[in-house]
Design a protein around this motif. Structure first.
Motif, PDB file in Angstrom:
ATOM      1  N   ILE A  75      44.475  22.232  23.909  1.00  0.00           N
ATOM      2  CA  ILE A  75      45.341  23.164  24.643  1.00  0.00           C
ATOM      3  C   ILE A  75      44.763  23.443  26.023  1.00  0.00           C
ATOM      4  CG2 ILE A  75      46.153  25.559  24.702  1.00  0.00           C
ATOM      5  CD1 ILE A  75      46.444  25.343  21.628  1.00  0.00           C
ATOM      6  N   GLU A  76      43.451  23.643  26.091  1.00  0.00           N
ATOM      7  CA  GLU A  76      42.805  23.910  27.379  1.00  0.00           C
ATOM      8  C   GLU A  76      42.939  22.725  28.324  1.00  0.00           C
ATOM      9  OE1 GLU A  76      38.881  24.902  26.071  1.00  0.00           O
ATOM     10  OE2 GLU A  76      39.341  27.033  25.869  1.00  0.00           O
ATOM     11  N   VAL A  77      42.753  21.511  27.805  1.00  0.00           N
ATOM     12  CA  VAL A  77      42.883  20.309  28.634  1.00  0.00           C
ATOM     13  C   VAL A  77      44.308  20.204  29.172  1.00  0.00           C
ATOM     14  CG1 VAL A  77      42.946  17.778  28.536  1.00  0.00           C
ATOM     15  CG2 VAL A  77      41.020  19.019  27.542  1.00  0.00           C
ATOM     16  N   ARG A  78      45.280  20.413  28.300  1.00  0.00           N
ATOM     17  CA  ARG A  78      46.679  20.322  28.731  1.00  0.00           C
ATOM     18  C   ARG A  78      47.025  21.407  29.744  1.00  0.00           C
ATOM     19  NH1 ARG A  78      50.240  18.468  23.481  1.00  0.00           N
ATOM     20  NH2 ARG A  78      48.941  16.670  22.964  1.00  0.00           N
ATOM     21  N   ALA A  79      46.474  22.600  29.572  1.00  0.00           N
ATOM     22  CA  ALA A  79      46.733  23.687  30.524  1.00  0.00           C
ATOM     23  C   ALA A  79      46.171  23.328  31.900  1.00  0.00           C
ATOM     24  CB  ALA A  79      46.123  24.994  30.019  1.00  0.00           C
ATOM     25  N   LEU A  80      44.971  22.752  31.932  1.00  0.00           N
ATOM     26  CA  LEU A  80      44.384  22.325  33.206  1.00  0.00           C
ATOM     27  C   LEU A  80      45.216  21.220  33.856  1.00  0.00           C
ATOM     28  CD1 LEU A  80      40.563  22.262  32.390  1.00  0.00           C
ATOM     29  CD2 LEU A  80      41.739  23.768  33.991  1.00  0.00           C
ATOM     30  N   GLU A  81      45.666  20.269  33.055  1.00  0.00           N
ATOM     31  CA  GLU A  81      46.502  19.184  33.584  1.00  0.00           C
ATOM     32  C   GLU A  81      47.807  19.738  34.148  1.00  0.00           C
ATOM     33  OE1 GLU A  81      46.852  16.618  30.205  1.00  0.00           O
ATOM     34  OE2 GLU A  81      44.958  15.581  30.627  1.00  0.00           O
ATOM     35  N   ASP A  82      48.419  20.693  33.435  1.00  0.00           N
ATOM     36  CA  ASP A  82      49.659  21.309  33.913  1.00  0.00           C
ATOM     37  C   ASP A  82      49.433  22.052  35.224  1.00  0.00           C
ATOM     38  OD1 ASP A  82      51.069  20.310  31.776  1.00  0.00           O
ATOM     39  OD2 ASP A  82      51.088  22.196  30.652  1.00  0.00           O
ATOM     40  N   ALA A  83      48.325  22.781  35.317  1.00  0.00           N
ATOM     41  CA  ALA A  83      48.025  23.523  36.548  1.00  0.00           C
ATOM     42  C   ALA A  83      47.825  22.562  37.718  1.00  0.00           C
ATOM     43  CB  ALA A  83      46.784  24.394  36.350  1.00  0.00           C
ATOM     44  N   GLN A  84      47.123  21.458  37.476  1.00  0.00           N
ATOM     45  CA  GLN A  84      46.916  20.469  38.533  1.00  0.00           C
ATOM     46  C   GLN A  84      48.234  19.826  38.953  1.00  0.00           C
ATOM     47  OE1 GLN A  84      44.007  17.924  36.689  1.00  0.00           O
ATOM     48  NE2 GLN A  84      42.280  19.153  37.416  1.00  0.00           N
ATOM     49  N   ARG A  85      49.090  19.542  37.973  1.00  0.00           N
ATOM     50  CA  ARG A  85      50.393  18.939  38.272  1.00  0.00           C
ATOM     51  C   ARG A  85      51.248  19.890  39.097  1.00  0.00           C
ATOM     52  NH1 ARG A  85      54.745  20.024  36.025  1.00  0.00           N
ATOM     53  NH2 ARG A  85      53.852  20.787  34.094  1.00  0.00           N
ATOM     54  N   ARG A  86      51.265  21.166  38.712  1.00  0.00           N
ATOM     55  CA  ARG A  86      52.049  22.155  39.473  1.00  0.00           C
ATOM     56  C   ARG A  86      51.525  22.292  40.901  1.00  0.00           C
ATOM     57  NH1 ARG A  86      51.942  24.877  34.598  1.00  0.00           N
ATOM     58  NH2 ARG A  86      50.193  26.173  35.260  1.00  0.00           N
ATOM     59  N   LYS A  87      50.209  22.301  41.056  1.00  0.00           N
ATOM     60  CA  LYS A  87      49.613  22.403  42.393  1.00  0.00           C
ATOM     61  C   LYS A  87      50.001  21.197  43.236  1.00  0.00           C
ATOM     62  CE  LYS A  87      45.209  23.176  44.709  1.00  0.00           C
ATOM     63  NZ  LYS A  87      43.766  23.338  44.536  1.00  0.00           N
ATOM     64  N   SER A  88      49.947  20.022  42.636  1.00  0.00           N
ATOM     65  CA  SER A  88      50.313  18.797  43.342  1.00  0.00           C
ATOM     66  C   SER A  88      51.788  18.825  43.742  1.00  0.00           C
ATOM     67  CB  SER A  88      50.033  17.589  42.452  1.00  0.00           C
ATOM     68  OG  SER A  88      50.468  16.410  43.067  1.00  0.00           O
ATOM     69  N   GLU A  89      52.649  19.278  42.829  1.00  0.00           N
ATOM     70  CA  GLU A  89      54.084  19.364  43.127  1.00  0.00           C
ATOM     71  C   GLU A  89      54.349  20.373  44.243  1.00  0.00           C
ATOM     72  OE1 GLU A  89      55.848  20.303  39.372  1.00  0.00           O
ATOM     73  OE2 GLU A  89      55.750  18.224  38.665  1.00  0.00           O
ATOM     74  N   GLN A  90      53.655  21.502  44.219  1.00  0.00           N
ATOM     75  CA  GLN A  90      53.827  22.506  45.269  1.00  0.00           C
ATOM     76  C   GLN A  90      53.375  21.958  46.610  1.00  0.00           C
ATOM     77  OE1 GLN A  90      51.669  25.861  43.738  1.00  0.00           O
ATOM     78  NE2 GLN A  90      53.391  26.603  42.523  1.00  0.00           N
ATOM     79  N   GLY A  91      52.283  21.202  46.613  1.00  0.00           N
ATOM     80  CA  GLY A  91      51.804  20.595  47.849  1.00  0.00           C
ATOM     81  C   GLY A  91      52.803  19.597  48.395  1.00  0.00           C
ATOM     82  N   ALA A  92      53.390  18.814  47.490  1.00  0.00           N
ATOM     83  CA  ALA A  92      54.383  17.831  47.914  1.00  0.00           C
ATOM     84  C   ALA A  92      55.622  18.521  48.467  1.00  0.00           C
ATOM     85  CB  ALA A  92      54.756  16.923  46.738  1.00  0.00           C
ATOM     86  N   MET A  93      55.996  19.645  47.887  1.00  0.00           N
ATOM     87  CA  MET A  93      57.169  20.380  48.372  1.00  0.00           C
ATOM     88  C   MET A  93      56.851  21.064  49.697  1.00  0.00           C
ATOM     89  SD  MET A  93      58.761  21.865  44.763  1.00  0.00           S
ATOM     90  CE  MET A  93      58.724  23.476  45.387  1.00  0.00           C
ATOM     91  N   ALA A  94      55.622  21.508  49.892  1.00  0.00           N
ATOM     92  CA  ALA A  94      55.241  22.225  51.109  1.00  0.00           C
ATOM     93  C   ALA A  94      55.050  21.268  52.281  1.00  0.00           C
ATOM     94  CB  ALA A  94      53.961  23.018  50.873  1.00  0.00           C
ATOM     95  N   GLU A  95      54.706  20.014  52.012  1.00  0.00           N
ATOM     96  CA  GLU A  95      54.426  19.061  53.084  1.00  0.00           C
ATOM     97  C   GLU A  95      55.590  18.901  54.064  1.00  0.00           C
ATOM     98  OE1 GLU A  95      53.399  14.388  53.461  1.00  0.00           O
ATOM     99  OE2 GLU A  95      52.489  15.480  51.812  1.00  0.00           O
TER     100      GLU A  95
END
Length: 99
Positions: free
Chosen positions: A48-68
């Motif tokens: 669960i912890e690994v998946r939560a970290l992966e989800d957080a990284q994915r969301r951060k990456s998506e937000q960065g792509a949207m902000a670019e």
């Protein structure tokens, strides 16, 4: 259909009458069963912890792509404002020289 069991899991986890992991020999003590359950829960918590970290990284990456595109747009608008001011000042200067 039985849910998938993570490759890392060891021991037995029983839920709703289904066993997951290895099969225990009958007659083992409650302490052994408790330890196996704790081990299995530790593995589940780790997953669960690994998946939560992966989800957080994915969301951060998506937000960065949207902000670019927004960042590029703001930079473009700033450059356009500077050019407009420069052009206006050049026009005023030409008018002053012409008098």
């Amino acid at each position: 259909m039985q849910p998938e069991v993570p490759e890392k899991s060891q021991g037995t986890l029983t839920a709703h009458g289904r066993s997951f992991g290895s099969v225990q020999a009958e007659g083992e003590g409650a302490g052994q069963k408790s330890r196996v359950l704790k081990d299995a829960l530790g593995v589940v918590l780790g997953e669960i912890e690994v998946r939560a970290l992966e989800d957080a990284q994915r969301r951060k990456s998506e937000q960065g792509a949207m902000a670019e595109p927004e960042v590029r747009w703001r930079a473009f608008m700033e450059d356009a404002r500077k050019r407009a001011v420069r052009d206006h000042l050049a026009e005023v200067l030409h008018e002053e020289i012409g008098r």
